[in-house]
Write an enzyme that holds these catalytic residues in place. Structure first.
Site, PDB file in Angstrom:
ATOM      1  N   TYR A   1      52.628 105.091  74.354  1.00 51.42           N
ATOM      2  CA  TYR A   1      53.948 104.255  73.740  1.00 51.42           C
ATOM      3  C   TYR A   1      55.133 104.656  73.918  1.00 51.42           C
ATOM      4  O   TYR A   1      55.451 105.746  73.763  1.00 51.42           O
ATOM      5  CB  TYR A   1      53.490 104.544  72.174  1.00 51.42           C
TER       6      TYR A   1
ATOM      7  N   GLU B   1      46.090  95.359  62.743  1.00 50.91           N
ATOM      8  CA  GLU B   1      46.808  95.534  61.528  1.00 50.91           C
ATOM      9  C   GLU B   1      46.645  94.458  60.409  1.00 50.91           C
ATOM     10  O   GLU B   1      47.642  93.760  60.381  1.00 50.91           O
ATOM     11  CB  GLU B   1      48.157  96.174  61.662  1.00 50.91           C
TER      12      GLU B   1
ATOM     13  N   HIS C   1      50.302  90.029  61.288  1.00 46.22           N
ATOM     14  CA  HIS C   1      51.480  90.095  61.827  1.00 46.22           C
ATOM     15  C   HIS C   1      51.876  88.507  62.055  1.00 46.22           C
ATOM     16  O   HIS C   1      52.417  88.292  63.086  1.00 46.22           O
ATOM     17  CB  HIS C   1      51.313  90.671  63.106  1.00 46.22           C
TER      18      HIS C   1
ATOM     19  N   ASP D   1      55.601  87.840  65.791  1.00 47.70           N
ATOM     20  CA  ASP D   1      55.070  88.961  64.885  1.00 47.70           C
ATOM     21  C   ASP D   1      55.656  88.674  63.480  1.00 47.70           C
ATOM     22  O   ASP D   1      56.273  87.660  63.333  1.00 47.70           O
ATOM     23  CB  ASP D   1      55.623  90.562  65.474  1.00 47.70           C
TER      24      ASP D   1
HETATM   25  C1  ACM Z   1      50.152  97.981  67.588  1.00 48.25           C
HETATM   26  O1  ACM Z   1      50.574  98.987  67.951  1.00 48.25           O
HETATM   27  N1  ACM Z   1      49.960  97.708  66.180  1.00 48.25           N
HETATM   28  C2  ACM Z   1      49.140  97.485  68.397  1.00 48.25           C
END
Ligand code: ACM
Ligand code: ZN
Length: 599
Positions: A410, A319, A256, A184
């Site tokens: 999450y 993203e 990322h 990342d």
């Molecule tokens: C993510 O939570 N950006 C996959």
């Protein structure tokens, strides 16, 4: 006759209060009949077949880690847990029968392993090992094929010793997929032999943003570093395989990517030298779409695919800020040359090349749901995180899907409203919400639902600096998700789950897993009634009592007992402090709830 019936009722009642053994996840089918077995009598294991020694050895390692005596392999089946390979059962399916002095466990290897994980729970969850009660016949199998947990090792690095413990936690809950988020913006954590600077430079971060001090930025002045050598990764993969877990690597692209580009800035659009990102969020510094960069990434994937035998290779894809592509002559030329509409289609073009490459190597690409934008690559599977919409769209296009919506999956979100919770990224996903999850959206028909492989819990570690905090955030929410995925539609409901969780905490404690006990927290539900406020105190459990105070002191077992029929009425500014107690002992954390009345 009547006396006999009474006797049966009394006996079954006492059996239930004894300790009706159970598992998390709950078994699909089990008989109503019980037998009484003493854990101390479970000392021997016997296999009808060669080839199960690895399952037995792994099982014994679980017992050893839980400080339980290991089972002795026996050459006769008398008084033993008897293992029997049965190729008529499906992968992961198993049966357990209690026959006289034997526990007979049958299945293919993976099924045998899951049956042993059930037995492991029985052996470690009883407070009183003399008296356990087992259901006589169990027939168990999973509802979903992808039962996953993710771990971000980029934002914070965790050594392989912890990765193995995490894998054990997955295995004991019959999860079968470990998604290892290796790269990342804030750190590159895998050795790539052809590009050594990825590990040498990309794995080192000068410091980390302190808590949430983005503006003005405050750093903590403490370096973070670490990466896994390929030998260490191979060792983890082998360790996971013995626990019937597939390790899916994630190499993030095209976004990322700042840690990678700190090592090799030539693969960015602007070629600027940046440092490994020290704050959270999404970097604008992404991989360029030029041919040189595509080759670089393919060479990285070559090493990744040589190392990881998993059918799926995760390429991230989430993203991706488009600013750097907008200002890049090569990227703009690519858009023109390949007749792409915009940068979204350029992202799709990028992912398609990776899809073709990974497919040509006999593997399958999986990515976050942004890979839908600009058109999905032919063979790609989608991991749906921004809600379920991406997963629904992908399934309708006949692409495989793993559900992982932020709303339920999450585990970096808060799990309790208590103000004593460790700092987290945000959100609120308590265990009952995780338990309520159904990975099969009602908006998909039966045919489309077949594309949903399962679901996954994600553990992003921006705010988890140490492994014990990872455990606290992941457990016991993983227990709830495991039941969603293994037991599926047959799951017996949260009331059953939360009561089984009480004894399951003994298993987790025996393994020295720092599980959150927030299920014992008291919550407050308040509403205005005229000039006053009515405060209701709620607990998941009614075996004990809620004690509370209104004078600012912490409640003790001697404080006022909350009576649900008579909610607290607040008439002036008041701090309600409340805690759940059983047998005079406080459980969970104390609730502090402030109430303000306008004078
Ligand atoms: C993510 O939570 N950006 C996959
Ligand atoms: Zn570019």
């Amino acid at each position: 006759m009547r006396i006999l019936r009474l006797l049966i009722i009394v006996l079954s009642l006492s059996y239930n209060t004894l300790h009706a053994q159970s598992t998390i996840p709950f078994a699909q089918k089990s008989s109503a009949a019980f037998s009484k077995v003493s854990v101390d009598s479970l000392q021997y294991i016997y296999s009808e077949n060669d080839g199960l020694i690895e399952e037995i050895n792994t099982f014994n390692l679980f017992l050893k880690n839980a400080k339980h005596a290991e089972l002795v392999v026996k050459s006769s089946k008398q008084y033993a847990i008897v293992l029997l390979l049965n190729d008529n059962l499906n992968e992961e399916e198993y049966k357990i029968e209690l026959l006289g002095n034997n526990i007979l466990l049958s299945g293919k290897k993976s099924g045998i392993f899951y049956g042993l994980m059930s037995i492991f729970q029985w052996m470690t969850q009883a407070a009183d090992k003399q008296k356990i009660v087992l259901r006589n016949d169990i027939h168990d199998y999973p509802a979903f094929g992808w039962r996953g947990m993710h771990l971000d090792v980029s934002r914070h690095f965790f050594p392989t010793g912890f990765i193995k413990k995490y894998i054990d936690i997955l295995a004991m809950h019959k999860m079968n997929t470990f998604h290892w988020h290796l790269t990342d913006d804030q750190g590159w954590r895998i050795e790539i032999k052809k590009y050594p600077l990825l590990a040498q430079i990309g794995s080192k971060r000068r410091e980390t943003i302190f808590e949430k001090n983005f503006d003005p930025y405050i750093g903590d002045n403490r370096p973070v570093e670490g990466y896994y050598t390929q030998d260490q990764i191979a060792d983890v993969i082998k360790y996971a395989a013995l626990r019937h877990i597939t390790v899916v690597p994630e190499i993030e692209m095209p976004g990322h990517a700042q840690a990678a580009l700190a090592a090799y800035p030539e693969y960015s659009c602007n070629k600027e030298q940046k440092e490994v990102l020290t704050k959270w969020g999404v970097s604008e510094q992404v991989f360029c779409s030029d041919e040189k960069t595509i080759s670089f990434l393919k060479e990285i994937l070559d090493e990744v695919m040589a190392l990881f035998p998993s059918p799926y290779i995760h390429i991230g894809g989430d993203e991706v800020p488009k600013a750097s592509w907008k200002g890049c002559a090569v990227c703009q030329q690519n858009i023109k040359q390949h007749k792409l509409k915009d940068e979204h289609e350029l992202q799709s073009y990028f992912i398609r090349q990776m899809d073709d490459y990974i497919t040509s190597k006999g593997r399958k690409l999986i990515g976050w749901d942004e890979i839908l934008e600009g058109g999905l690559a032919d063979n790609a599977a989608v991991m749906s995180w921004r809600g379920e919409e991406g997963g629904i769209a992908a399934a309708k296009q006949k692409h495989k899907v793993v559900m992982s919506p932020g709303s339920h999956c999450y585990f970096d979100h808060y799990q309790s409203k208590s103000n004593t919770e460790p700092l987290a990224i945000g959100g609120f996903s308590p265990i009952e919400k995780v338990y309520s999850y159904n990975p099969l959206p009602a908006s998909l028909n039966e045919e489309e639902q077949k594309y949903i492989m399962g679901a996954q819990g994600n553990v992003w570690t921006e705010y988890m600096q140490v492994s014990s905090q990872v455990e606290y955030m992941a457990v016991p929410r993983i227990c709830a998700l495991a039941e969603v995925l293994w037991t599926g539609a047959q799951k017996p409901g949260f009331d059953s789950f939360k009561n089984r969780l009480r004894s399951h905490f003994n298993t987790l404690d025996s393994y020295q897993i720092l599980s959150a006990k927030t299920i014992f927290d008291v919550s407050a539900d308040s509403k205005k009634i005229g000039a006053k406020i009515e405060v209701k105190l709620l607990s998941h459990f009614n075996q004990g009592k809620i004690h509370y105070t209104l004078d600012g002191n912490a409640p003790t077992a001697a404080s006022t007992v909350y009576n649900a029929a008579k909610p607290i009425i607040v008439e002036k500014n008041t701090t309600v402090k409340a805690q759940y107690f059983e047998k005079g002992k406080p459980l969970g954390t104390m609730l502090t709830s402030e109430h303000f009345i306008k004078e």
